[in-house]
Design a protein around this motif. Structure first.
Motif, PDB file in Angstrom:
ATOM      1  N   GLY A 150     -50.441  12.910 -27.492  1.00  0.00           N
ATOM      2  CA  GLY A 150     -51.515  11.939 -27.332  1.00  0.00           C
ATOM      3  C   GLY A 150     -51.204  10.934 -26.248  1.00  0.00           C
ATOM      4  O   GLY A 150     -50.037  10.675 -25.930  1.00  0.00           O
ATOM      5  N   ALA A 151     -52.268  10.361 -25.671  1.00  0.00           N
ATOM      6  CA  ALA A 151     -52.111   9.399 -24.583  1.00  0.00           C
ATOM      7  C   ALA A 151     -52.962   8.170 -24.847  1.00  0.00           C
ATOM      8  O   ALA A 151     -53.900   8.198 -25.647  1.00  0.00           O
ATOM      9  N   ALA A 152     -52.616   7.089 -24.154  1.00  0.00           N
ATOM     10  CA  ALA A 152     -53.402   5.858 -24.222  1.00  0.00           C
ATOM     11  C   ALA A 152     -53.291   5.129 -22.898  1.00  0.00           C
ATOM     12  O   ALA A 152     -52.261   5.200 -22.214  1.00  0.00           O
ATOM     13  N   TYR A 209     -49.512   5.746 -21.256  1.00  0.00           N
ATOM     14  CA  TYR A 209     -48.434   5.966 -22.211  1.00  0.00           C
ATOM     15  C   TYR A 209     -48.719   7.267 -22.946  1.00  0.00           C
ATOM     16  O   TYR A 209     -49.832   7.486 -23.451  1.00  0.00           O
ATOM     17  N   TRP A 210     -47.714   8.154 -23.017  1.00  0.00           N
ATOM     18  CA  TRP A 210     -47.851   9.448 -23.678  1.00  0.00           C
ATOM     19  C   TRP A 210     -46.786   9.567 -24.767  1.00  0.00           C
ATOM     20  O   TRP A 210     -45.685   9.037 -24.628  1.00  0.00           O
ATOM     21  N   VAL A 211     -47.147  10.279 -25.852  1.00  0.00           N
ATOM     22  CA  VAL A 211     -46.194  10.458 -26.940  1.00  0.00           C
ATOM     23  C   VAL A 211     -46.302  11.885 -27.475  1.00  0.00           C
ATOM     24  O   VAL A 211     -47.379  12.498 -27.438  1.00  0.00           O
ATOM     25  N   PHE A 212     -45.186  12.399 -27.967  1.00  0.00           N
ATOM     26  CA  PHE A 212     -45.082  13.798 -28.397  1.00  0.00           C
ATOM     27  C   PHE A 212     -44.530  13.832 -29.824  1.00  0.00           C
ATOM     28  O   PHE A 212     -43.473  13.272 -30.103  1.00  0.00           O
ATOM     29  N   TYR A 213     -45.312  14.473 -30.753  1.00  0.00           N
ATOM     30  CA  TYR A 213     -44.878  14.655 -32.143  1.00  0.00           C
ATOM     31  C   TYR A 213     -44.917  16.143 -32.486  1.00  0.00           C
ATOM     32  O   TYR A 213     -45.657  16.927 -31.866  1.00  0.00           O
ATOM     33  N   THR A 244     -49.346   1.917 -27.840  1.00  0.00           N
ATOM     34  CA  THR A 244     -48.451   2.851 -28.539  1.00  0.00           C
ATOM     35  C   THR A 244     -49.102   3.359 -29.825  1.00  0.00           C
ATOM     36  O   THR A 244     -48.981   4.542 -30.176  1.00  0.00           O
ATOM     37  N   HIS A 245     -49.810   2.467 -30.525  1.00  0.00           N
ATOM     38  CA  HIS A 245     -50.487   2.859 -31.765  1.00  0.00           C
ATOM     39  C   HIS A 245     -51.629   3.833 -31.476  1.00  0.00           C
ATOM     40  O   HIS A 245     -51.818   4.826 -32.191  1.00  0.00           O
ATOM     41  N   VAL A 246     -52.398   3.554 -30.415  1.00  0.00           N
ATOM     42  CA  VAL A 246     -53.514   4.430 -30.040  1.00  0.00           C
ATOM     43  C   VAL A 246     -52.992   5.805 -29.657  1.00  0.00           C
ATOM     44  O   VAL A 246     -53.539   6.841 -30.061  1.00  0.00           O
ATOM     45  N   ALA A 247     -51.921   5.840 -28.884  1.00  0.00           N
ATOM     46  CA  ALA A 247     -51.352   7.121 -28.461  1.00  0.00           C
ATOM     47  C   ALA A 247     -50.852   7.918 -29.661  1.00  0.00           C
ATOM     48  O   ALA A 247     -51.031   9.143 -29.735  1.00  0.00           O
ATOM     49  N   LYS A 248     -50.224   7.231 -30.624  1.00  0.00           N
ATOM     50  CA  LYS A 248     -49.730   7.917 -31.820  1.00  0.00           C
ATOM     51  C   LYS A 248     -50.887   8.531 -32.611  1.00  0.00           C
ATOM     52  O   LYS A 248     -50.806   9.695 -33.039  1.00  0.00           O
ATOM     53  N   ASN A 249     -51.958   7.760 -32.809  1.00  0.00           N
ATOM     54  CA  ASN A 249     -53.113   8.288 -33.541  1.00  0.00           C
ATOM     55  C   ASN A 249     -53.715   9.496 -32.837  1.00  0.00           C
ATOM     56  O   ASN A 249     -54.110  10.480 -33.476  1.00  0.00           O
ATOM     57  N   ASN A 250     -53.799   9.425 -31.513  1.00  0.00           N
ATOM     58  CA  ASN A 250     -54.339  10.553 -30.757  1.00  0.00           C
ATOM     59  C   ASN A 250     -53.445  11.781 -30.883  1.00  0.00           C
ATOM     60  O   ASN A 250     -53.929  12.918 -30.969  1.00  0.00           O
TER      61      ASN A 250
END
Length: 459
Positions: free
Chosen positions: A55-57, A132-136, A67-73
């Protein structure tokens, strides 16, 4: 190249924002080199053993919580990889085929909820000055293990509620049974697409289908019987009725049931409710109904939510498919029969054509009142006396005045309506025609004003 990349990113943001205006206080420092994108952004990782969520924001759109928006996405992306299969013997399949359940609601049940994503792992993040990008990821085997654990726990709780509901039903506590059954179904909401079977005394059963069957059977055993097949409003009950209903379950009086009533009133729909007493009886007073509506009816039903404590939305949806049949009881407004006794005299001579009483007769028949020439058949007697007299001349015209008195009496001789007009003027070329004109003017006043008041007073 850096400038081109920045412009492209802004274009992407502007498309995603639609008409939302983004204000940038200062231009970024384009002299800084953008960090290399990680492999998981260049090529999406394989999902053979894990569910992947990326997800990205935008830091511009979400400066405080990107960071919260990216996590939700990312979690939304991860959950979209989890396929939901509706099995042919599942409760959700039964709802889709046999009941008119709200389509958006059933689709919402099938959609995986992020809050049930237990065991997901943060793998990496990457950012620039603007994004900001995050990977789960979530291990598929772990997800299945957690899912089955939750399902087993929900099945056990649902089955326990089901058994308690049957006990309450056998004791005649229909409200308590309804509450247990609906909670039993709601407990399994997340797993309605699965085949949730349990071993019972009679063998294996599909739990939600069995609960629904018990619930629907219980509702089918509830009967609402009116004291009459129609509500009659007439002069002899003062156009109001204290209508009685008998509510029972398997022919036993059902107390503490909330009956709902509705009918068309004079100005708007009238709604009432009444809790049945120890004898299963509920009452509603029907009065002030819409007078010219032949289709008016007393609509009767049961408010099942009354039996539930703080019903959830899912429980309310369940109640929509198990409501008992509603009743529609015709409301008959019996209008009284009139006997009209009229005397209309012009300058001492009785009129051959009764101008005023003819207007009244036409008005009553248009409103579906009955007229009779037999006094013994009448519910109401209308007495009308009108007479004219000479009143001199005015600018070469002859003037006559008319006085009129009208009374409506019931069979007991009580006056239910009375009115009068005095000195209503008529002008013409001679006194006789002036008197006729005065009578005609009285008839017009009766038609425009008095007739409506008289009708309202007798209904």
């Amino acid at each position: 190249m850096k400038k081109i990349a920045y412009i492209l990113f802004l274009l992407i943001l502007s498309v995603s924002c639609g008409k939302q205006k983004i204000v940038i206080s200062s231009l970024p420092d384009l002299s800084q080199k953008e960090p290399d994108r990680p492999d998981w952004l260049k090529n999406r990782p394989s999902g053979n053993y894990d569910y992947i969520g990326i997800g990205a924001a935008s830091k511009i759109r979400n400066p405080d919580d990107y960071t919260h928006v990216a996590k939700n996405n990312a979690l939304s992306d991860l959950s979209s990889e989890i396929s939901v299969t509706v099995r042919s013997n599942s409760f959700l399949y039964v709802l889709d085929r046999n009941y008119k359940f709200d389509e958006e609601f059933t689709q919402g049940i099938q959609t995986f909820s992020d809050q049930n994503l237990e065991g997901f792992q943060f793998m990496d993040s990457w950012e620039t000055e603007f994004e900001y990008w995050v990977f789960y990821k979530l291990d598929k085997a772990l997800y299945k293990e957690n899912f089955e654990s939750r399902r087993k726990e929900s099945i056990n709780l649902s089955y326990d509620l089901f058994q308690k509901g049957k006990e309450q039903k056998d004791l005649g506590d229909i409200g308590g049974a309804l509450q247990m059954f609906t909670k039993g179904l709601a407990t399994l909401k997340e797993f309605w697409g699965e085949s949730n079977s349990v071993s019972a005394e009679d063998g294996e059963i599909f739990l939600e289908n069995e609960i629904l069957f018990e619930l629907q059977s219980m509702m089918n055993d509830i009967s609402i019987l009116p004291s009459d097949d129609k509500v009659i409003l007439s002069l002899y009950n003062d156009y109001k009725s204290n209508f009685e209903l008998n509510i029972s379950h398997k022919n036993k009086p059902l107390k503490n049931a909330k009956a709902t009533f509705a009918f068309k009133g004079e100005r708007s729909t009238v709604e009432h409710d009444f809790i049945s007493n120890e004898n299963g009886k509920a009452y509603v007073e029907v009065r002030n109904v819409r007078k010219d509506d032949r289709s008016n009816a007393l609509e009767v039903g049961l408010d099942l939510e009354y039996w539930l404590d703080n019903a959830s939305q899912i429980e309310k949806e369940i109640l929509k498919i198990v409501r008992p049949k509603q009743l529609s009881i015709p409301i008959i407004l019996e209008k009284p029969t009139f006997f009209i006794k009229s005397t209309e005299i012009n300058l001492g001579i009785e009129m051959g054509t009764a101008l005023i009483s003819n207007v009244i007769k036409n008005g009553l028949t248009q409103k579906e009142f009955k007229l009779t020439n037999n006094l013994n058949e009448a519910d109401l007697i209308l007495q009308l006396n009108a007479s004219t007299e000479k009143a001199g001349t005015s600018y070469s015209f002859y003037v006559a005045h008319c006085d009129m008195e009208m009374k409506v009496l019931n069979n007991q001789g009580n006056v239910v309506y009375q009115n009068a007009l005095h000195d209503v003027k008529g002008l013409n070329m001679d006194f006789e025609q002036a008197g006729i004109k005065a009578l005609s003017n009285v008839a017009e006043k009766v038609k425009r004003n008095m007739l409506k008041d008289m009708i309202n007073s007798v209904l």
